[in-house]
Design an enzyme around this catalytic site. Structure first.
Site, short mmCIF file in Angstrom:
data_model
loop_
_atom_site.label_atom_id
_atom_site.label_comp_id
_atom_site.label_asym_id
_atom_site.label_seq_id
_atom_site.Cartn_x
_atom_site.Cartn_y
_atom_site.Cartn_z
N ARG A 182 -51.79 72.39 -49.68
CA ARG A 182 -50.37 72.26 -49.30
C ARG A 182 -49.98 70.78 -49.40
O ARG A 182 -50.72 69.91 -48.90
CB ARG A 182 -50.17 72.75 -47.88
CG ARG A 182 -48.72 72.84 -47.46
CD ARG A 182 -47.99 73.99 -48.08
NE ARG A 182 -48.60 75.26 -47.74
CZ ARG A 182 -48.26 76.42 -48.32
NH1 ARG A 182 -47.35 76.47 -49.26
NH2 ARG A 182 -48.87 77.54 -47.97
N GLY A 214 -43.16 77.46 -49.73
CA GLY A 214 -44.07 78.60 -49.86
C GLY A 214 -44.32 79.27 -48.52
O GLY A 214 -44.74 80.42 -48.45
N CYS A 243 -47.22 83.77 -55.49
CA CYS A 243 -46.47 82.77 -56.27
C CYS A 243 -47.37 81.90 -57.16
O CYS A 243 -47.06 81.67 -58.33
CB CYS A 243 -45.63 81.91 -55.34
SG CYS A 243 -46.47 81.40 -53.84
N HIS A 275 -44.39 74.78 -57.00
CA HIS A 275 -45.84 74.61 -56.91
C HIS A 275 -46.36 74.02 -58.23
O HIS A 275 -45.89 74.39 -59.31
CB HIS A 275 -46.54 75.97 -56.73
CG HIS A 275 -46.35 76.62 -55.39
ND1 HIS A 275 -45.68 76.03 -54.34
CD2 HIS A 275 -46.79 77.83 -54.93
CE1 HIS A 275 -45.70 76.86 -53.29
NE2 HIS A 275 -46.36 77.95 -53.63
N SER A 307 -30.81 88.71 -36.78
CA SER A 307 -29.85 88.28 -37.81
C SER A 307 -28.69 89.25 -37.98
O SER A 307 -27.83 89.02 -38.85
CB SER A 307 -30.56 88.13 -39.16
OG SER A 307 -31.51 87.12 -39.09
N GLY A 331 -34.14 85.23 -45.60
CA GLY A 331 -35.27 84.32 -45.78
C GLY A 331 -35.13 83.45 -47.02
O GLY A 331 -34.19 83.60 -47.82
#
Ligand SMILES: NC(=O)c1ccc[n+]([C@@H]2O[C@H](COP(=O)([O-])OP(=O)(O)OC[C@H]3O[C@@H](n4cnc5c(N)ncnc54)[C@H](OP(=O)(O)O)[C@@H]3O)[C@@H](O)[C@H]2O)c1
Length: 339
Positions: free
Chosen positions: A235, A160, A129, A242, A41, A13
């Site tokens: 967003r 994010g 985050c 961010h 995966s 990821g």
């Protein structure tokens, strides 16, 4: 020196790949690395700096002999597999929201409350985050002045929302510019050339889950339940890093110079603030960097004891992978990882 067997759940990821890179680049003492992801995966390879690992399926048996297990595969996987990893003897450093508010799970930002990491029962949580990027510059005001109230607006990058968030913005840019219709998947509305005042689901109080994470996690990390916080999480069509606008009501008057001095003395903060030369941090400049950058520091004209600032941090690094690896580094420095 001790060397550890390390696993990354969610290694394919957006965060998992950065975790591997941080472990390698920062020379975390590893004797082995296990890359775990979904069965889709299996067989893929992840690599960084010459270290390569074949991806295996994440199962409850994935953690035999593992000393540190980084989880970054979503809250459902953390709930399903995190306790099994801890029972196998690994210290779990979990990036999801699964355990953050559990009273016996420390919620750690090393620059702010590193010692809390030592008091765990197998699972340590990495905060959200936006929360990490907020608390690093906020901590000196809370500890040295006192903060009564915060009003925060976030400007959150599409990464994010992981790889799929990045791909959704990439794929929308051309069709939206050409006036064609697009179908949003990861976001609630078109994200290209737009801003969306919704990150995560709405709760009964009409704040989103992301906004309430900022409220509750900030209080937990700072050990201060009396700070009043209101947040709006937005967003924006930015790939990475961010940004947050922060308005503070403080216990006493603080001048811009004092605020700048507090920020310059804070671990993990870089001040970039020169209004005359338009110097302040932006996500494009901060992407890929480790600290939280702060600018636009000013005295709030609307109240006696207010300070405003703007902060930007790479949410895949300081907001996720780097913070998690820093927690492991701290445990290592205290000889607190079982062998
Ligand atoms: N992105 C951020 O900025 C950020 C910041 C802080 C925290 N977080 C948290 O970190 C976690 C991962 O986020 P991300 O952005 O890296 O997401 P992502 O890019 O979508 O990656 C998700 C990872 O989880 C794995 N996964 C999904 N379903 C799985 C399953 N059933 N079994 C095993 N593995 C599975 C995926 O493996 P496959 O590739 O095989 O599907 C992939 O490795 C989330 O909990 C997120 O809330 C993200």
């Amino acid at each position: 020196m001790s060397k550890y067997s390390v696993a990354i759940a969610g290694a394919t990821g957006a965060v998992g790949q950065e975790m591997l890179r941080m472990l390698v680049e920062r020379e975390f003492p590893m004797k082995s690395i296990r890359a775990l992801a979904s069965k889709n995966s299996v067989g893929k390879k992840v690599s960084s700096g010459g270290i390569e690992a074949k991806v295996e399926e994440l199962t409850k048996d994935s953690f035999k002999g593992v000393d540190v297990a980084f989880f970054s595969a979503g809250a459902d996987r953390s709930i399903e597999f995190g306790p099994a990893a801890a029972e196998s003897g690994a210290i779990v450093i979990d990036n999801s929201s699964a355990f953050r508010m559990e009273p016996d799970v420390p919620l750690v930002v090393p620059e702010v409350n590193a010692e809390a990491a030592l008091d765990h029962r197998g699972i340590i949580a990495n905060p959200n985050c936006s929360t990490i990027i907020l608390v690093v510059p906020l901590a000196p005001f809370v500890r040295k002045v006192g903060v009564k109230r915060l009003v925060i607006t976030t400007y959150q990058a599409v990464s994010g929302q992981g790889q799929q968030g990045i791909e959704e913005l990439e794929k929308q840019i051309d069709p939206v510019r050409e006036g064609k219709d697009v179908t949003p998947k990861k976001f609630t509305k078109t994200i290209a050339f737009n801003v969306i005042p919704q990150c995560d689901k709405f709760l009964p109080n009409l704040y989103t889950k992301e906004e309430m994470k900022l409220v509750n996690e900030t209080r937990k990390i700072l050990g201060n339940n009396s700070i009043r916080i209101s947040a709006t999480c937005v967003r924006v069509p930015v790939f990475r890093a961010h940004s947050e606008s922060v308005n503070m009501e403080l216990e006493r008057k603080v001048t811009r110079d004092e605020a700048l001095a507090l920020l310059r003395g804070a671990a993990g903060v870089v001040v970039e603030d020169d209004p005359e030369r338009s110097i302040y941090p932006t996500p494009l400049e901060v992407a890929g960097k480790f600290p939280v950058f702060v600018g636009r520091v000013r005295e709030d004209i609307s109240q006696e004891n207010g300070i405003d600032f703007w902060c930007v941090g790479d949410q895949l690094l300081k907001g996720a992978a780097l913070n998690a690896v820093q927690i492991a580094e701290y445990l290592h420095s205290k000889n607190a990882i079982k062998k």
